[in-house]
Every structure is written in C-alpha cells, then in structure tokens.
Write an enzyme that holds these catalytic residues in place. Structure first.
Site, PDB file in Angstrom:
ATOM      1  N   THR A  23       7.177  13.966  -0.748  1.00 18.47           N
ATOM      2  CA  THR A  23       6.603  15.059   0.044  1.00 18.47           C
ATOM      3  C   THR A  23       5.792  14.508   1.220  1.00 18.47           C
ATOM      4  O   THR A  23       5.778  15.078   2.301  1.00 18.47           O
ATOM      5  CB  THR A  23       5.672  15.931  -0.835  1.00 18.47           C
ATOM      6  OG1 THR A  23       6.348  16.256  -2.046  1.00 18.47           O
ATOM      7  CG2 THR A  23       5.253  17.202  -0.126  1.00 18.47           C
ATOM      8  N   ARG A  27       4.893   6.713  -2.187  1.00 19.20           N
ATOM      9  CA  ARG A  27       3.731   6.503  -3.048  1.00 19.20           C
ATOM     10  C   ARG A  27       4.163   5.856  -4.348  1.00 19.20           C
ATOM     11  O   ARG A  27       5.044   6.358  -5.037  1.00 19.20           O
ATOM     12  CB  ARG A  27       3.018   7.825  -3.347  1.00 19.20           C
ATOM     13  CG  ARG A  27       2.358   8.369  -2.124  1.00 19.20           C
ATOM     14  CD  ARG A  27       1.568   9.627  -2.387  1.00 19.20           C
ATOM     15  NE  ARG A  27       1.206  10.225  -1.110  1.00 19.20           N
ATOM     16  CZ  ARG A  27       0.636  11.399  -0.964  1.00 19.20           C
ATOM     17  NH1 ARG A  27       0.343  12.126  -2.029  1.00 19.20           N
ATOM     18  NH2 ARG A  27       0.347  11.850   0.231  1.00 19.20           N
ATOM     19  N   SER A 120      -3.324   9.579  -0.615  1.00 21.88           N
ATOM     20  CA  SER A 120      -4.023  10.857  -0.568  1.00 21.88           C
ATOM     21  C   SER A 120      -4.916  11.115  -1.774  1.00 21.88           C
ATOM     22  O   SER A 120      -5.896  10.422  -1.990  1.00 21.88           O
ATOM     23  CB  SER A 120      -2.999  11.972  -0.392  1.00 21.88           C
ATOM     24  OG  SER A 120      -3.652  13.181  -0.182  1.00 21.88           O
ATOM     25  N   HIS A 121      -4.533  12.101  -2.579  1.00 20.21           N
ATOM     26  CA  HIS A 121      -5.387  12.528  -3.700  1.00 20.21           C
ATOM     27  C   HIS A 121      -5.095  11.753  -4.984  1.00 20.21           C
ATOM     28  O   HIS A 121      -5.700  12.026  -6.012  1.00 20.21           O
ATOM     29  CB  HIS A 121      -5.155  14.018  -3.942  1.00 20.21           C
ATOM     30  CG  HIS A 121      -3.706  14.334  -4.134  1.00 20.21           C
ATOM     31  ND1 HIS A 121      -2.815  14.349  -3.077  1.00 20.21           N
ATOM     32  CD2 HIS A 121      -2.984  14.572  -5.246  1.00 20.21           C
ATOM     33  CE1 HIS A 121      -1.608  14.614  -3.536  1.00 20.21           C
ATOM     34  NE2 HIS A 121      -1.682  14.750  -4.852  1.00 20.21           N
ATOM     35  N   ASP A 285     -10.236  15.282   0.009  1.00 21.47           N
ATOM     36  CA  ASP A 285      -9.529  14.292  -0.805  1.00 21.47           C
ATOM     37  C   ASP A 285      -9.651  12.895  -0.206  1.00 21.47           C
ATOM     38  O   ASP A 285     -10.336  12.693   0.797  1.00 21.47           O
ATOM     39  CB  ASP A 285      -8.061  14.708  -0.994  1.00 21.47           C
ATOM     40  CG  ASP A 285      -7.256  14.621   0.289  1.00 21.47           C
ATOM     41  OD1 ASP A 285      -7.861  14.664   1.376  1.00 21.47           O
ATOM     42  OD2 ASP A 285      -6.019  14.504   0.212  1.00 21.47           O
ATOM     43  N   ASP A 287      -7.865  10.918   1.672  1.00 24.03           N
ATOM     44  CA  ASP A 287      -7.566  10.664   3.081  1.00 24.03           C
ATOM     45  C   ASP A 287      -8.079  11.766   4.006  1.00 24.03           C
ATOM     46  O   ASP A 287      -7.790  11.758   5.207  1.00 24.03           O
ATOM     47  CB  ASP A 287      -6.065  10.451   3.293  1.00 24.03           C
ATOM     48  CG  ASP A 287      -5.245  11.675   2.914  1.00 24.03           C
ATOM     49  OD1 ASP A 287      -5.631  12.376   1.964  1.00 24.03           O
ATOM     50  OD2 ASP A 287      -4.217  11.936   3.565  1.00 24.03           O
ATOM     51  N   ASP A 289      -7.471  15.040   4.367  1.00 21.25           N
ATOM     52  CA  ASP A 289      -6.704  16.162   4.919  1.00 21.25           C
ATOM     53  C   ASP A 289      -6.825  17.423   4.062  1.00 21.25           C
ATOM     54  O   ASP A 289      -6.496  18.514   4.512  1.00 21.25           O
ATOM     55  CB  ASP A 289      -5.234  15.794   5.177  1.00 21.25           C
ATOM     56  CG  ASP A 289      -4.514  15.258   3.968  1.00 21.25           C
ATOM     57  OD1 ASP A 289      -5.168  15.075   2.921  1.00 21.25           O
ATOM     58  OD2 ASP A 289      -3.300  15.006   4.065  1.00 21.25           O
ATOM     59  N   ARG A 290      -7.308  17.287   2.818  1.00 16.04           N
ATOM     60  CA  ARG A 290      -7.470  18.483   1.980  1.00 16.04           C
ATOM     61  C   ARG A 290      -8.915  18.951   1.972  1.00 16.04           C
ATOM     62  O   ARG A 290      -9.829  18.177   2.222  1.00 16.04           O
ATOM     63  CB  ARG A 290      -7.091  18.166   0.534  1.00 16.04           C
ATOM     64  CG  ARG A 290      -5.655  17.816   0.359  1.00 16.04           C
ATOM     65  CD  ARG A 290      -5.333  17.694  -1.110  1.00 16.04           C
ATOM     66  NE  ARG A 290      -3.926  17.408  -1.267  1.00 16.04           N
ATOM     67  CZ  ARG A 290      -3.218  17.672  -2.346  1.00 16.04           C
ATOM     68  NH1 ARG A 290      -3.806  18.219  -3.399  1.00 16.04           N
ATOM     69  NH2 ARG A 290      -1.942  17.380  -2.407  1.00 16.04           N
ATOM     70  N   SER A 374      -2.271  24.104  -1.904  1.00 16.60           N
ATOM     71  CA  SER A 374      -2.775  22.857  -2.472  1.00 16.60           C
ATOM     72  C   SER A 374      -3.983  22.333  -1.695  1.00 16.60           C
ATOM     73  O   SER A 374      -4.080  21.143  -1.446  1.00 16.60           O
ATOM     74  CB  SER A 374      -1.656  21.827  -2.461  1.00 16.60           C
ATOM     75  OG  SER A 374      -1.118  21.702  -1.147  1.00 16.60           O
ATOM     76  N   LYS A 385      -2.798  18.485   8.147  1.00 20.08           N
ATOM     77  CA  LYS A 385      -3.843  19.376   7.666  1.00 20.08           C
ATOM     78  C   LYS A 385      -5.180  18.653   7.820  1.00 20.08           C
ATOM     79  O   LYS A 385      -5.216  17.440   7.956  1.00 20.08           O
ATOM     80  CB  LYS A 385      -3.580  19.806   6.231  1.00 20.08           C
ATOM     81  CG  LYS A 385      -3.347  18.695   5.225  1.00 20.08           C
ATOM     82  CD  LYS A 385      -2.898  19.300   3.906  1.00 20.08           C
ATOM     83  CE  LYS A 385      -2.755  18.252   2.815  1.00 20.08           C
ATOM     84  NZ  LYS A 385      -1.428  17.670   2.733  1.00 20.08           N
TER      85      LYS A 385
HETATM   86  C1  VG1 Z   1       1.475  18.065  -2.911  1.00 17.67           C
HETATM   87  C2  VG1 Z   1       1.166  19.494  -2.523  1.00 17.67           C
HETATM   88  C3  VG1 Z   1       1.673  19.775  -1.116  1.00 17.67           C
HETATM   89  C4  VG1 Z   1       1.064  18.747  -0.148  1.00 17.67           C
HETATM   90  C5  VG1 Z   1       1.356  17.343  -0.625  1.00 17.67           C
HETATM   91  C6  VG1 Z   1       0.702  16.282   0.221  1.00 17.67           C
HETATM   92  O1  VG1 Z   1       2.872  17.862  -2.928  1.00 17.67           O
HETATM   93  O2  VG1 Z   1       1.721  20.403  -3.450  1.00 17.67           O
HETATM   94  O3  VG1 Z   1       1.347  21.088  -0.766  1.00 17.67           O
HETATM   95  O4  VG1 Z   1       1.586  18.917   1.147  1.00 17.67           O
HETATM   96  O5  VG1 Z   1       0.901  17.176  -1.963  1.00 17.67           O
HETATM   97  O6  VG1 Z   1      -0.678  16.442   0.281  1.00 17.67           O
HETATM   98  P1  VG1 Z   1       3.738  17.892  -4.266  1.00 17.67           P
HETATM   99  O7  VG1 Z   1       5.119  17.519  -3.854  1.00 17.67           O
HETATM  100  O8  VG1 Z   1       3.093  16.901  -5.198  1.00 17.67           O
HETATM  101  O9  VG1 Z   1       3.618  19.266  -4.807  1.00 17.67           O
HETATM  102  V1  VG1 Z   1      -1.658  15.091   0.511  1.00 17.67           V
HETATM  103  O10 VG1 Z   1      -3.196  15.553   0.649  1.00 17.67           O
HETATM  104  O11 VG1 Z   1      -1.092  14.150  -0.648  1.00 17.67           O
HETATM  105  O12 VG1 Z   1      -1.066  14.330   1.938  1.00 17.67           O
HETATM  106 CO    CO Z   2      -4.435  14.097   1.389  1.00 19.69          CO
END
Ligand code: VG1
Ligand code: CO
Length: 565
Positions: A23, A27, A120-121, A285, A287, A289-290, A374, A385
């Site tokens: 996504t 990772r 990210s998270h 989070d 990085d 963005d959340r 999310s 974001k």
């Molecule tokens: C998750 C969220 C999605 C978001 C993605 C990246 O993906 O559901 O809405 O865009 O993380 O966010 P998934 O495929 O695990 O549902 V971040 O803050 O990791 O860049």
């Molecule tokens: Co993030």
C-alpha cells in the site's frame, strides 16, 4: 568541502524475491533489509525503472522517520544515487524528515523525486520493521505503474553501481558536501514545511487560542519524527508549553512502542483525554503523516474529522484563497464526507486505500481535501497525508469559531465535540468502526477472502435479510477503481457489501504488514435521528452479520480483533 572525483564500482548481485511495494512502499523486517545487497537491490531498481536521461543531473530528497537502520540506508542511497548520475541530494538534518515535509521539499525545490525511509506506524528497532518508498516529482507516492516497474526491475537485477567515496556519516550539521558532479546538502528538517504551514494557516490566531487559559492541548509524537516538528511549530512558534508535548524525542525503536496513533497504541494520551484532563489531544505516527485527534472525553473518528474540516473549509486561509475544488475519500472511509460534498455541491471521488490514488486528482485541479479512515487527512497543499496539518486545521477551526469568545474572558469556548455534534445535527451521523485482526495465518486469511469473493461473484448474497429483515443486502462487489485522469485500472481493492438502508461492510487484507496477514473489516451505518449512541452498540448487528458471513473465527481461529477503531 570537496571530495574530488567519484570512484564508481559495479557490483554483482542476486535477485531477492518478494520486493513488491505494498500500500505504501516496501516494508519488511529489519533483518530482511540487513541481508547483503537487499536494500541496495531495491534502490538500484528504482533508478533502473526511471528513464536514465531524467535521472542524469537530477535532484532528489532523502529522509526518514529516524527508525533503526535509517542511517545505514541513507549512506547506501548516497552512493547508489551518485553512481547513477543524480546531481544533488537534499537530506534532512540527522537524516530526519517527516513524510509530509518530504512532500513539501520535493515540490518547493522541484526535485525529480524522493526516497522515504519509513515503515510508518509499524514498530521499529533491530527486531522491528524498516521501509522504503519512492515518491515522484509532484511530491506524492509513485503510482502503481511505477511501483510495478520497480518491482519488475528487482526480479531481473544483476548489477548495482556505487560511488565508493561518497559518504557523510555525520548528518548533524547543516551544510553542503561536494564531489565532481555530485553534492549532498544537509537541510533543516522543518524550515520548508513551516513556511508552507504559515502560508496555509493564520499563526497569530492560532497563537491566541493556544495562549488562552480556557483551552488546553496535549500532543503526543509517539517517539516518531513529528517530535522535532511539534517542538518547533507548536511550542516555539505557537507558544504551547513544552510540558504539553509528550514522546517528542525521535527514537530508533519508538521507545519500544508501536507508533500507530489509535485507541489501542496511544494509551497514555487516550487515558489523559478520557480523564478529561485536556480540551484537545493529538498524536501522530512514526513518519508524521497520520493524526489522531481527541476531545475532552471524546473520540473524533477520522472519517468524521475530514468531513468536519471540509464543511468548515472557509475557516482556513488556504482554502479561502484556493476555494474547494473537490472532496475525496478512500473506499472504506465512512460516507460522512459525501454528505458534505453534496451540500456544498462540489465534485466527490471514491478511491482505493492508499494516498497514491489522490495525487492525480489533485494534480488535475479537481481535489482539495481528502481523507482515509486510518487516521489520514490531507489536502492539495502537498501530495501526502499530513498529521500536523490536520492538528493545525482543527486549531484553526476552533480559533475561528471562538473569535468573539477569545476576546471575552468570561465566555465559554465552543469545544471540539460541540463542533462535531453540530455537524451531525446538520448532516446526520455515519456510525463507523474498523476491526483489525493483525498477524493472522496468511493461508486462513486468503481462504476467508476467497470464500467471500465467491459468494459475491455468484450473487448469492443479494436479497439476503438479517435481524428481523432490518438489513437486506442489495449490492456487493470486489472494488475496482478507474482513475478518471490517467485511465489506469486498479482491481481487487476490497470486498464491499451494501445494505438497503445504505449501511456497508467492507473486507480487505492489509498491504502494509511485514509478516502473516492482517484482516480489516469496516462498518459504516448512517443515522439522521439518533446521534449520540455508542458506535459499538449502534453497529452491533452489522458487526455480527460481518463475522457470520465471513466465518472469520472458523478461518483464523481469532475471537477478537487486536485493534478496534
Ligand atoms: C494502511 C491504511 C491505509 C494507509 C496505509 C499507509 O494500509 O489502511 O489507509 O494509506 O496504511 O499509511 P493497509 O494496506 O495496511 O490497510 V502510513 O501512515 O503507513 O504511510
Ligand atoms: Co505514516
């Protein structure tokens, strides 16, 4: 400083399977990334996938969330970028740049692209995750056509080129390092982003709100990169007391935490807010963005947050200038934003999960504000974001709504939850929840999704009724997105079941995990009359139907989700 001629070596390498970006980038566990040439292969594949005439002489931005392995990865990128003809790299001080700050730098410096080092998270540290993502010249995540091309390159890569004498181990001092035809500039991590925020918001109004004794704010950076931004922007610029910033030292393993701003992984902040200690609580989070935003004893659902921001766009100076071109949400995000789009009569778009799908619409001038359930909210000020931006939006909306009250010391301030409740009264409320079943057995998860898909494709679900016929399935599909701008098609983006009252259940497999599978189930139910119920109670029947239809327990052995939002 000058390092002389680049000494370029060609190194043979072997293909690693499975370097397919998900996504949001590639990772994996840190130990996987630490295998010989694992990261190097992926970085070289990025350059192989780009037209070489574009790469030659180009400018790139590099930075990350400060997690373990960031510093080593940055040195590898320096060497490979230099050998592939990149002219200059901008890197954040100490290697730190939040994802939104990278997006703003790429745009303002007109870079060809960026390499973002973050998972990210996901947790970090030697036993945690690492991640790498490529962003294009609009500052946003590369579209699938490019991530697929990079993946194809990883499957046939044979050699890597590296400039051996390029190295800047100490990234703590702002400055420029030069070689013949190549340079590295260490830039302040915050300056460019701060300038942009000052352009978007009215900082003096925000300062007035923050300095008012009737309003208290707590910010939790979850030991991710946003700590450095919060100190400078919220504290130095806007006057928030440093005591109200928590976990604001970036840490390689997020202080042994899980930098995911939600009700489960941000317990410290959630607990303080549940006790009613502050008027507004926010977290971001790893990085940056959340965002999670809480009111006094009040949880603001991210799907509601984006809808309220959109409905109040006139409070934000940036949108006063640009107007509202359109609104968009990811498919599983609640339909709250649609009600706003209809009432404001602006175009509305539903895209698949992942921020990369918003970029084309923004570049085409059709989209201003968008969000994901999310904890992702953002606008066309950049192409990612933006966690801190969302916090500033809410402060701006509050400051604007309380303009009169702020100059009358005896007035009671309008609170965040007052604004959300008013919003529900006007537009109705989308009760919403997401259940996450993390790290389940991948085979069980796949079989569950296959069985659901089969029920959907055979149309056997249509017309089925549940709970004394209150719920009747009227539509179901495997979501497919046709990008209206570049005409690309993205298939298999989640299974949707729609009911006669407009309620929805959605099933998806996560594309950001690094081991096993994560199943996400999303519930959305609209109500115009009962506005103040508990969402879990209100959605009880829908949740029951979802677990029943999917036989989740049977396929995965799980009785409870790990995270409920
Ligand atoms: C998750 C969220 C999605 C978001 C993605 C990246 O993906 O559901 O809405 O865009 O993380 O966010 P998934 O495929 O695990 O549902 V971040 O803050 O990791 O860049
Ligand atoms: Co993030």
């Amino acid at each position: 400083m000058t390092g002389g001629k680049l000494i370029i070596k060609e190194i043979e390498t072997k293909v690693y399977q499975g370097q397919k970006p998900g996504t949001s980038g590639l990772r994996k566990r840190v130990v996987e990334f630490q295998q010989e040439n694992y990261l190097d292969n992926f970085v070289q594949s990025i350059f192989n996938a780009l037209p070489s005439e574009q790469v030659k002489g180009s400018l790139f931005v590099v930075g990350g969330d400060g997690r373990y392995f960031n510093k080593d990865a940055i040195q590898v990128i320096f060497k490979i970028a230099a050998a592939n003809g990149v002219r200059k790299i901008l890197v954040g001080q100490n290697g730190l740049l939040s994802t939104p700050a990278i997006s703003s730098l790429v745009r303002s410096k007109q870079a060809l692209g960026a390499i973002l080092l973050t998972a990210s998270h996901n947790p970090g540290g030697p036993k945690g995750d690492f991640g790498i993502k490529y962003n294009i010249s609009n500052g946003g995540p590369a579209p699938e056509s490019i991530t697929n091309a990079i993946y194809q390159q990883t499957l046939s890569i044979k050699t890597i080129v590296k400039a051996e004498n390029v190295e800047v181990r100490d990234l703590s001092k702002i400055g420029v390092y030069e070689w013949d035809g190549f340079s590295i500039e260490i830039v302040d991590s915050i300056d460019c982003y701060l300038t942009l925020m000052k352009d978007i918001f009215n900082f003096s109004q925000l300062r007035q709100l923050i300095s008012d004794k009737r309003f208290t704010l707590k910010f939790d950076a979850m030991s991710g990169v946003t700590g450095v931004y919060a100190k400078r922007i919220l504290s130095q610029e806007l006057g928030l007391s440093i005591d109200n910033l928590i976990n604001c030292e970036p840490s390689e393993d997020f202080n042994n935490g899980h930098p995911d701003p939600n009700l489960t992984y941000a317990p410290l902040l959630v607990d303080m807010m549940n006790k009613g200690l502050f008027d507004m609580g926010c977290a971001s989070d790893g990085d940056g963005d959340r965002n999670m935003i809480l009111g006094n004893k009040f949880f603001l659902n991210p799907s509601d947050s984006v809808a309220v921001i959109a409905a109040n766009y006139k409070s934000i100076p940036y949108f006063q200038k640009t107007g509202l071109k359109g609104l968009a949400r990811s498919m599983p995000t609640s339909a709250a934003l649609e009600h706003v789009a209809k009432s404001l009569q602006v175009p509305f778009f539903e895209v698949p999960t992942g921020w990369k799908f918003f970029g084309n619409l923004m570049d085409a001038g059709q989209l201003s504000i968008c969000g994901e359930e999310s904890f992702g909210t953002g606008s066309d000020h950049i192409r990612e974001k933006d966690g801190l931006w969302a916090v500033l939006c809410w402060l701006q909306i509050l400051a604007d709504r309380n303009q009169t009250q702020l100059s009358n010391p005896n007035d009671k301030l309008v609170s965040l939850q007052d604004i959300v409740r008013e919003h529900w009264e006007k537009f109705g409320r989308n009760y919403y929840s997401r259940y996450d079943y993390e790290e389940v057995d991948a085979k069980g998860a796949d079989e569950m999704m296959k069985s659901l898909l089969q029920q959907i494709q055979s149309k056997s679900l249509i017309g089925r009724k549940f709970h004394q016929d209150v719920y009747e399935i009227v539509e179901c599909d495997d979501f497919e997105y046709f990008d209206p701008i570049d005409k690309s098609v993205s298939s298999h983006q989640g299974l949707r079941i729609k009911f006669s009252d407009g309620s929805r259940i959605i099933y998806r497999l996560s594309g950001t995990g690094s081991s096993g599978a994560t199943i996400r189930i999303y519930f959305d139910k609209y109500d115009k009359v009962s506005l103040l119920n508990d969402p879990q109670q209100h959605l009880k029947d829908l949740i029951h139907i979802a677990l029943d239809l999917s036989k989740l327990q049977q396929y995965t052995g799980r009785n409870e989700p790990n995270v409920i939002t």
